[in-house]
Design a protein around this motif. Structure first.
Motif, PDB file in Angstrom:
ATOM      1  N   ILE A   1       0.829  -1.213   0.000  1.00  0.00           N
ATOM      2  CA  ILE A   1       0.000   0.000   0.000  1.00  0.00           C
ATOM      3  C   ILE A   1       0.865   1.265   0.000  1.00  0.00           C
ATOM      4  O   ILE A   1       0.569   2.233  -0.685  1.00  0.00           O
ATOM      5  CB  ILE A   1      -0.975  -0.018   1.200  1.00  0.00           C
ATOM      6  N   LEU A   2       1.976   1.231   0.758  1.00  0.00           N
ATOM      7  CA  LEU A   2       2.785   2.447   0.882  1.00  0.00           C
ATOM      8  C   LEU A   2       3.878   2.595  -0.169  1.00  0.00           C
ATOM      9  O   LEU A   2       4.366   3.705  -0.394  1.00  0.00           O
ATOM     10  CB  LEU A   2       3.442   2.492   2.274  1.00  0.00           C
ATOM     11  N   HIS A   3       4.267   1.506  -0.822  1.00  0.00           N
ATOM     12  CA  HIS A   3       5.529   1.536  -1.565  1.00  0.00           C
ATOM     13  C   HIS A   3       5.615   2.681  -2.578  1.00  0.00           C
ATOM     14  O   HIS A   3       6.667   3.288  -2.732  1.00  0.00           O
ATOM     15  CB  HIS A   3       5.781   0.174  -2.246  1.00  0.00           C
TER      16      HIS A   3
ATOM     17  N   VAL B   1       9.875   0.094   2.055  1.00  0.00           N
ATOM     18  CA  VAL B   1       9.670   1.089   1.001  1.00  0.00           C
ATOM     19  C   VAL B   1      11.001   1.520   0.382  1.00  0.00           C
ATOM     20  O   VAL B   1      11.089   1.752  -0.828  1.00  0.00           O
ATOM     21  CB  VAL B   1       8.877   2.327   1.502  1.00  0.00           C
ATOM     22  N   LEU B   2      12.052   1.591   1.190  1.00  0.00           N
ATOM     23  CA  LEU B   2      13.351   2.057   0.664  1.00  0.00           C
ATOM     24  C   LEU B   2      13.986   1.043  -0.283  1.00  0.00           C
ATOM     25  O   LEU B   2      14.755   1.402  -1.169  1.00  0.00           O
ATOM     26  CB  LEU B   2      14.323   2.343   1.818  1.00  0.00           C
TER      27      LEU B   2
ATOM     28  N   HIS C   1      10.586   9.132  -4.974  1.00  0.00           N
ATOM     29  CA  HIS C   1       9.445   8.690  -4.178  1.00  0.00           C
ATOM     30  C   HIS C   1       9.785   7.667  -3.108  1.00  0.00           C
ATOM     31  O   HIS C   1       9.046   7.524  -2.140  1.00  0.00           O
ATOM     32  CB  HIS C   1       8.304   8.188  -5.075  1.00  0.00           C
ATOM     33  N   LEU C   2      10.906   6.972  -3.222  1.00  0.00           N
ATOM     34  CA  LEU C   2      11.258   6.021  -2.168  1.00  0.00           C
ATOM     35  C   LEU C   2      11.574   6.750  -0.868  1.00  0.00           C
ATOM     36  O   LEU C   2      11.054   6.396   0.202  1.00  0.00           O
ATOM     37  CB  LEU C   2      12.455   5.163  -2.586  1.00  0.00           C
TER      38      LEU C   2
ATOM     39  N   GLU D   1      11.948  -8.551  -0.420  1.00  0.00           N
ATOM     40  CA  GLU D   1      12.254  -9.192  -1.686  1.00  0.00           C
ATOM     41  C   GLU D   1      10.968  -9.453  -2.468  1.00  0.00           C
ATOM     42  O   GLU D   1      10.887  -9.202  -3.667  1.00  0.00           O
ATOM     43  CB  GLU D   1      13.000 -10.511  -1.424  1.00  0.00           C
ATOM     44  N   LEU D   2       9.988  -9.957  -1.763  1.00  0.00           N
ATOM     45  CA  LEU D   2       8.725 -10.293  -2.404  1.00  0.00           C
ATOM     46  C   LEU D   2       8.030  -9.028  -2.909  1.00  0.00           C
ATOM     47  O   LEU D   2       7.487  -8.998  -4.025  1.00  0.00           O
ATOM     48  CB  LEU D   2       7.850 -11.038  -1.400  1.00  0.00           C
ATOM     49  N   LEU D   3       8.030  -7.976  -2.104  1.00  0.00           N
ATOM     50  CA  LEU D   3       7.418  -6.707  -2.515  1.00  0.00           C
ATOM     51  C   LEU D   3       8.059  -6.214  -3.810  1.00  0.00           C
ATOM     52  O   LEU D   3       7.372  -5.818  -4.752  1.00  0.00           O
ATOM     53  CB  LEU D   3       7.602  -5.656  -1.413  1.00  0.00           C
ATOM     54  N   HIS D   4       9.383  -6.235  -3.842  1.00  0.00           N
ATOM     55  CA  HIS D   4      10.077  -5.791  -5.043  1.00  0.00           C
ATOM     56  C   HIS D   4       9.660  -6.599  -6.263  1.00  0.00           C
ATOM     57  O   HIS D   4       9.411  -6.062  -7.340  1.00  0.00           O
ATOM     58  CB  HIS D   4      11.586  -5.905  -4.833  1.00  0.00           C
ATOM     59  N   ARG D   5       9.575  -7.910  -6.093  1.00  0.00           N
ATOM     60  CA  ARG D   5       9.262  -8.759  -7.239  1.00  0.00           C
ATOM     61  C   ARG D   5       7.813  -8.561  -7.703  1.00  0.00           C
ATOM     62  O   ARG D   5       7.532  -8.573  -8.898  1.00  0.00           O
ATOM     63  CB  ARG D   5       9.506 -10.230  -6.892  1.00  0.00           C
TER      64      ARG D   5
END
Lengths: 325, 325, 325, 325, 325, 325
Positions: E191-193, E249-250, E218-219, E270-274
């Protein structure tokens, strides 16, 4: 006659005349000095530490010196080393010759020299012909004695000229297929391209880089030699022939990251680079395969990007070819 | 007096004395030859094609020639160009001077020359001092006239010496903070590092690379000059001082991919590389910012990895600083 | 007889029989369809847009079709183009032959075929010999007709076999200098390495990549062909000979980024890669130099990392060599 | 008084008060736990394993703790280690001070603090001045005590402020040569750029990365501090001054791969990055040269791309300069 | 009712209410100012130059303004443009709404908002739940209106929330297969990324980067928002929960070169990035395929490394799926 | 019953039935042969050298053989090893089973097989369905037994099918969110993508690469299998369905440097690559975290670019999840 260095068994005491291949003065963490040494003869190499050394010892027992080594062979985890009891410098009057302790190229130097001279005849352009003859003469003694490198390829006595001749043979075949190539320029480039190594390296025994080698490098060193030679031979500094030959040697590593200040920008410069690289690779791969059993892979060959090469189960050509090292 | 090149309006006919900045003989797809030309004077540059050219025209109207240009200004999509009616070479007797047509460094050459000489006094090592003086004298005329490059930075008349002096000023400040630095070596390196550009480039007007510049490059060109000078000055070819200075110039691009055959391996060589790079970057960024309004970003600056730089809304320091180009 | 495509002047109306080299259906921003076309004959190529096209037109006037082109030559900024009045497909009964419109390799195909057969005789290993013969026969018609590429090198009719034979000649010379090389394996690899291009490309005229070429690539395509051939020839799927030959073709691009799924891990695979790369480079460089005047640099050659090559002022070898394209 | 850690001989028993520099709980392959420890005092560091450890031991004997070490010095292959008999935590009442066990920056902290304050006076912009003062005050104790890193450069007590002051000195000299630079912004950037290390590192003794340091990094940590400070100081969150200062610290590593989320896009940000990098490099190279004999090369310096640097045979400037570590 | 922008024919005069998508003040070479403009409405975009502009015009006719455009459609080489006769700003009283001029995400914003709220319920950790709610509320208006980017993917009104929801759906499915994943942390990260884009971009119409966006990104912008929110919500600054969320987020760009100051060091990071990367890629590829005919390749998709994708001849799934743009 | 391999103490003599995991014939520097061996059972692995070996021994005691090991446990620097007294091959009649000595996937093979069959039902395209069934049947025994790799991830018995099923589960969830994806093609790709490992690896015990694996690789190996199967099943070699499936397996590594001869050029190929990579990463990271204490970082995970991952202090999801290895 003494036994050879690798003929001793674990635990056996030894007394051998050997060559110091490497010798570095180091501190123990406790701050004491010792020499980390490698000894070698025609049978191979072995490591040993000379404890409680001083600066004088470092100077006396430097790489390239022939010594009598007294000690005992120890072994740890399959790695042999020498516990050193004593070292004594062997004087010239004792009749030892460096050549007994180092490996040589697989062809006779005199034959290679003869073959080079044949190629010089085929350099028809007078500027290139004169420069090549001048520099061959100036560095004659070293050029036919030095290795082509410290470890990667042709790291044997006479390796420099052997590599040069092998490249000339390749060059001849390729020039036959590509008549657009200026054969004179290509041959001159082959002969001179690595000649700067006579200044970059210390010599065929216990080969190290010179300070000049580290700070300037053999590409620029031979370029400088060409310029100085041209001045002596009164070749016009603005001559395009001179310019082309300088470019040949400066660009022969083919990539910036290998120290070429310019990338090949002549057809012949591109070809020189490729022949050089090809001859070095074939040497390194062949040498590794010759130490590998059929059906196995070599170890990682660092000079080939860490690749392992496969030796086929049936490999008549390789099996019947001359052993390199 | 003629109007200046960029003072003409779209559609207006013009007759102006201008400098040919660039001139390349090209084929139309149809196979006809024409010259793709750029003209310039102190007001800027403009493009035009000279149709139905021949080899003779290409030789006559080459870059660096002053000509009288007759034609008409056309415009397409905001890009002006000249429809050429005729070109005539302006003879020396007509009293034009190249300097009228090109931009110059923002400080007086005579002042910069004076300042360099002050630094030469501080080169205490005799080998370096002699070599620097010898080469400053040999290339005097060009060194104080040439730009430091074709386009990236200091691409103005006198740009080479202006860049050199600016680096010396930086060097002095840094050497004060780092007393471990050999000031003589650093100053000698600053003065010589780009001097090879007097051979690499064609001159301050309509600057192009020479063939020598393309095939050898200014790093090796100045190294060769140092070697030849050393021979004339009878400086020992084995001298460590000579070796250190050669390394300084050969390594000053700092990375293989920028044409350094060796990476900096002296503290002073590392510093020289960084000062060179820093001075060039500050010049390029400042120049771009000076052409940008406060609150905006510059265009992509290619020499800075394509980055855009921001000019703050309040920027007194920049606003009050001298205009570079 | 019609004039050739590039013989028309600006503004002249033309009526010519030409080959469609490229034809792509595009949308204008306004949403209308048009065909962006390239026409060619032996004199060269020229661009033109066919406005208000539809899908039917795209199918009718596709790349590789011979058409009668009516239109007018226009020119903008030195770039000629054709304003198309009309296009008509030329039927086979009108007696035109594709070969009239495309360039061919500089040696006779029948001679090259003969030469290949000589090399096949020297492939002594029966597995490799049978596979090579089988595939030469299967793809006979295409193999001796196709180019070796779309644009980079050997992009001419018969270019594929010309490149192959040139490599075999290099291979022979090198194998003479390196007797450790398995000559049979190297020759078989040379002959098959690019044969997958008969599936990857559409043919010698208006060459495009096939979907198969884009999604699989010629390295894997020929590997698949070898496997299918082996199945037909009842060669043991576990045979090491079969394995070695597959590796040869799969690794011949030498680097992952060029689409080799494996890096060369056989001495012969390394050599095959280097010969392939060398022959392609020499072709591309020579071709560029042949379009450059002595004393000038070529344009950037994209296939050679964007480098420009220099054509020396004196270059007898190049000047007297056969023109490639 | 106890002997110092590196004063013991091989085989000698020892009883010394030392600092635990590193302590990691590990499993033997057999599954038993032990502590792999490094002990240090002003004489240097030495390794030892504490066998049969448990989680309690790991907590008690963690990095940064002062202990009495009883054991015996052993040596293997020139690498000394301690066979540990016992460890005892030394209480504060025993009067030992961490500072006895760690190296310090080569200038007095109080002098450096004084010098920083002088620079703060020259930050004329009120936003930057207030933020710098606020954060200097908030982190006062750590900022003047912490090292600038774990190992690469300025890894000594007070290294952070020493590095900061050295950069300010460079900044002053460069700003004199480049008047277009906003001196206030540059100074503010210098002072804050590495201040996030007070959160990234554990402190001057037995320095480790904190979890925050590993997951956020000192660039973003100081950026967050600036934002929180601005909120407390009621500085407008939309202020361009605030934005510029945040960019300065976020971009100061100069490259993405070094953790800068944005590349420098201000002239001052570019300069800050270069000064930072330059000061760190000079420190690392000088430190390595000071541990090398004239005429030799240093070991590979990892922070400088693995390069070796040469210490000339004559090097008065270096020889007479202050020893860094 | 006006015709739409792309409904006009070449040469036709037009009078249309349109949105200024882009407007840049530029100099002609002659030094005159003009505005290079792009106009758009729901039918697409078209370019035009506003000649003889001044700074006032630039301010009046900036990107994002609705104007009445009078002019004539011209066409050159298949590229249409507008010859501008006049521009007039349309006032709010005339009843136009930005939404008429821009494309929107393919799902209803209110549905997406509802779906996000469902996921917020599943964030069980109170720190993350409070921070997410706080920031969703603070940026509510922008978050559900902004695009996710300027051009690459989800560059439509509501694109930011559409991308966010699509990622949450992926996250849910993956978390089901990998129970070791902390679902609360992953959802909060999703939600925040990209929420920092509400500060990085100017809005859904005529989207540009803000100065803050260019200098901070934005990061870091959302990281700062999290810190400020934590201060307001009195969440302990040392809390590990806070630290983990900041890292999420970073690190979500996954690589340094994409501006992540830290690489993912949590399983969930890792999962969020992917998931982020995957959702963006699928959007970009699908969008390109939807503009390509079956049996053809797309153009090079820049965001996917310049690859072309193939649309199979039979592709029911794609054909029947919702059109993205 | 024998004790397990890692249950012995230092110095203790042992007699254990174990699996030879690795066995390499090496030369000591002295030229003697020995076997460098690794033994394993369910408790873990331990190293030992078998001195004075010969070629016969190497053949007898090769990797994958079950032996009775007599020897003594030694320890050096915390690294245990076995001093080997003797080795005896254990015959099949003694009732040992390989499965006792190796780790297995964390789900039951029969369940995984059942689950795969469910997915096969959902492959609606007949070409893909027939090919998948054919190859699942042909390699049935190996496919459900082999690991997915030698060390990086899923290096356990049944790892290949476990990885395949896990990917299918991910694929299902993602296909639900992206209806434009061809589910049949994606499932077929998942099932076949790594099936070439049954030819690339030697099996689940003491896993090594086969020569075929090293020279061809599993991507091309399965592509060849698909081609041969198509020939047997009389599927048209020109079929687009066949082409798409071949592309899926050939492109699934996603990058040239990982051995994909083509980059993904289908939406489904891109998705297959990402799911493969994601599943492997999650496995590797989870496995590393499960061997790390809360509040600590893992060791560098080589397959994840050498990154270390953090295990939060509170991590219920991970703590309660199934142990992988």
């Amino acid at each position: 006659m003494y036994k050879r260095l690798l003929d001793y068994n674990d635990g056996e005491e030894l007394e051998a005349v050997v060559l110091i291949k490497n010798s570095q003065l180091r501190h123990t963490k406790k701050g004491k000095l010792y020499l980390a040494m490698t000894f070698g003869d025609a049978s191979g190499e072995i490591h040993g530490n000379f404890w409680d050394a001083n600066n004088q010892d470092a100077a006396t027992f430097s790489a390239g010196t022939i010594v009598e080594l007294d000690g005992q062979r120890e072994e740890y985890q399959g790695q042999p080393q020498i516990k050193i009891y004593g070292l004594r410098v062997v004087g010239p009057e004792e009749g030892y010759d460096l050549k007994q302790f180092i490996k040589s190229a697989p062809e006779k130097i005199s034959d290679l020299k003869e073959e080079i001279n044949q190629y010089v005849f085929e350099i028809l352009n007078p500027t290139w012909n004169r420069l090549v003859r001048f520099l061959l003469k100036k560095w004659d003694q070293r050029f036919f004695d030095y290795p082509a490198g410290k470890s990667n390829h042709h790291a044997v006595r006479g390796g420099l000229v052997y590599h040069t001749v092998s490249m000339l043979r390749d060059a001849k075949g390729l020039a036959n297929n590509y008549p657009q190539v200026d054969r004179s320029l290509l041959y001159a480039g082959c002969i001179l391209h690595d000649m700067g190594k006579v200044l970059e390296l210390t010599g065929p025994a216990a080969t190290q880089y010179t300070t000049e080698g580290n700070l300037i490098g053999h590409l620029v060193l031979i370029d400088e030699q060409i310029m100085l030679a041209a001045q002596e031979l009164k070749i016009d500094a603005e001559s395009e022939d001179l310019l082309l030959l300088r470019h040949m040697v400066l660009a022969h590593h083919g990539k910036f990251e290998y120290g070429s200040p310019k990338l090949p920008a002549l057809l012949e410069a591109e070809l020189l680079h490729r022949i050089d690289d090809l001859d070095a690779s074939i040497y390194a791969i062949t040498n590794a395969l010759q130490h590998t059993r059929p059906g196995d892979f070599t170890d990682n060959i660092m000079s080939q990007g860490g690749r392992k090469f496969y030796r086929p189960k049936v490999d008549e050509a390789l099996s019947s070819s001359r052993k390199l090292e």
